[in-house]
Design a protein around this motif. Structure first.
Motif, mmCIF file in Angstrom:
data_model
loop_
_atom_site.group_PDB
_atom_site.id
_atom_site.type_symbol
_atom_site.label_atom_id
_atom_site.label_comp_id
_atom_site.label_asym_id
_atom_site.label_seq_id
_atom_site.Cartn_x
_atom_site.Cartn_y
_atom_site.Cartn_z
ATOM 1 N N THR A 108 0.832 -1.205 0.000
ATOM 2 C CA THR A 108 0.000 0.000 0.000
ATOM 3 C C THR A 108 0.865 1.252 0.000
ATOM 4 N N GLY A 109 1.897 1.270 0.825
ATOM 5 C CA GLY A 109 2.822 2.400 0.821
ATOM 6 C C GLY A 109 3.466 2.585 -0.542
ATOM 7 N N LEU A 110 3.867 1.483 -1.159
ATOM 8 C CA LEU A 110 4.492 1.540 -2.486
ATOM 9 C C LEU A 110 3.543 2.120 -3.526
ATOM 10 N N VAL A 111 2.300 1.634 -3.575
ATOM 11 C CA VAL A 111 1.384 2.107 -4.611
ATOM 12 C C VAL A 111 0.971 3.567 -4.380
ATOM 13 N N VAL A 112 0.891 3.992 -3.136
ATOM 14 C CA VAL A 112 0.574 5.402 -2.878
ATOM 15 C C VAL A 112 1.720 6.287 -3.359
ATOM 16 N N VAL A 113 2.954 5.863 -3.122
ATOM 17 C CA VAL A 113 4.112 6.624 -3.605
ATOM 18 C C VAL A 113 4.129 6.639 -5.139
ATOM 19 N N ILE A 114 3.875 5.502 -5.760
ATOM 20 C CA ILE A 114 3.815 5.430 -7.227
ATOM 21 C C ILE A 114 2.761 6.400 -7.746
ATOM 22 N N HIS B 129 -2.628 3.026 -12.606
ATOM 23 C CA HIS B 129 -3.505 2.059 -11.927
ATOM 24 C C HIS B 129 -3.134 0.623 -12.281
ATOM 25 N N VAL B 130 -2.768 0.382 -13.527
ATOM 26 C CA VAL B 130 -2.357 -0.971 -13.930
ATOM 27 C C VAL B 130 -1.095 -1.386 -13.165
ATOM 28 N N VAL B 131 -0.132 -0.487 -13.050
ATOM 29 C CA VAL B 131 1.093 -0.787 -12.292
ATOM 30 C C VAL B 131 0.738 -1.091 -10.835
ATOM 31 N N GLU B 132 -0.151 -0.309 -10.267
ATOM 32 C CA GLU B 132 -0.542 -0.503 -8.867
ATOM 33 C C GLU B 132 -1.280 -1.825 -8.677
ATOM 34 N N ILE B 133 -2.138 -2.175 -9.624
ATOM 35 C CA ILE B 133 -2.838 -3.465 -9.576
ATOM 36 C C ILE B 133 -1.829 -4.603 -9.631
ATOM 37 N N GLY C 258 -7.535 1.266 -3.433
ATOM 38 C CA GLY C 258 -7.980 1.436 -4.815
ATOM 39 C C GLY C 258 -9.057 2.503 -4.929
ATOM 40 N N LEU C 259 -10.004 2.475 -4.012
ATOM 41 C CA LEU C 259 -11.064 3.485 -4.015
ATOM 42 C C LEU C 259 -10.475 4.885 -3.862
ATOM 43 N N LEU C 260 -9.543 5.044 -2.941
ATOM 44 C CA LEU C 260 -8.904 6.350 -2.739
ATOM 45 C C LEU C 260 -8.096 6.795 -3.956
ATOM 46 N N TRP D 136 -8.732 9.909 -6.405
ATOM 47 C CA TRP D 136 -7.649 10.879 -6.557
ATOM 48 C C TRP D 136 -7.435 11.172 -8.046
ATOM 49 N N SER D 137 -7.419 10.116 -8.846
ATOM 50 C CA SER D 137 -7.256 10.289 -10.295
ATOM 51 C C SER D 137 -8.430 11.056 -10.891
ATOM 52 N N ALA D 138 -9.625 10.740 -10.439
ATOM 53 C CA ALA D 138 -10.809 11.444 -10.938
ATOM 54 C C ALA D 138 -10.754 12.924 -10.564
ATOM 55 N N SER D 139 -10.325 13.218 -9.359
ATOM 56 C CA SER D 139 -10.203 14.619 -8.926
ATOM 57 C C SER D 139 -9.162 15.358 -9.753
ATOM 58 N N PHE D 140 -8.031 14.710 -9.973
ATOM 59 C CA PHE D 140 -6.977 15.316 -10.781
ATOM 60 C C PHE D 140 -7.484 15.583 -12.199
ATOM 61 N N THR D 141 -8.180 14.607 -12.769
ATOM 62 C CA THR D 141 -8.720 14.764 -14.125
ATOM 63 C C THR D 141 -9.711 15.924 -14.172
ATOM 64 N N TYR D 142 -10.570 16.011 -13.177
ATOM 65 C CA TYR D 142 -11.535 17.110 -13.120
ATOM 66 C C TYR D 142 -10.817 18.461 -13.052
ATOM 67 N N LEU D 143 -9.809 18.557 -12.211
ATOM 68 C CA LEU D 143 -9.077 19.819 -12.079
ATOM 69 C C LEU D 143 -8.373 20.190 -13.382
#
Length: 162
Positions: free
Chosen positions: A24-30, A65-69, A133-135, A139-146
């Motif tokens: 989880t720490g790794l994917v959040v950093v990624i 997201h694919v890398v994180e999965i 994953g939900l977070l 986060w990606s959706a928020s970034f895309t919206y901005l």
């Protein structure tokens, strides 16, 4: 401790929890680094065509997201190779790396088809992965919206610039 973890399985659950926290720490950093790089690349630009930029942003986020999965999928697969940590149960068997990555994708996206499920201590990973994953998806959706708000507000005819 029987009310929390089955007797004699504390070490197995602790190992699974440590792996889940590390992944989880790794994917959040990624995700942070990926979104930060995208923001740095496209901040302040006034493109002639924003469609191309948005497509690149979306595909870059999907790639993240694919890398994180895959990170979680490798964790499932590795943990199931350790005796006593659990296994993946499925209709057609579940012993391959693909099965682990597939479980990860359905868990990360919180789709959860139910055709494949973790059994044993490895379940700790799936619980944490679905929350993460939900977070990260939001986060990606928020970034895309901005980004879309910024791109679409710059130079739109008839739009008031504040």
């Amino acid at each position: 401790m029987d009310w929390l973890i089955p007797q004699g399985l504390f070490a197995e659950h602790l190992i699974a929890l440590i792996v889940a926290l590390l992944v989880t720490g790794l994917v959040v950093v990624i995700h942070y680094e990926g979104v930060h790089a995208l923001a740095a690349r496209y901040a302040g630009r006034t493109p002639k065509r924003d469609r191309g930029i948005m497509l690149r942003v979306i595909f870059a986020l999907l790639g993240l997201h694919v890398v994180e999965i895959w990170c979680y999928g490798l964790a499932y697969w590795g943990l199931t190779k350790v005796q006593g940590l659990g296994f993946l149960h499925g209709v057609h068997g579940a012993d391959t790396l693909f099965d682990a990555v597939y479980l990860s994708a359905t868990t990360y996206s919180t789709v959860g088809f139910g055709d494949l499920s973790p059994v044993g201590a490895v379940r700790v990973v799936s619980g944490l992965e679905s929350l993460t994953g939900l977070l990260l998806i939001t986060w990606s959706a928020s970034f895309t919206y901005l980004e879309m708000s910024r791109l679409w507000s710059d130079g739109v005819p008839g739009r008031r610039q504040d």
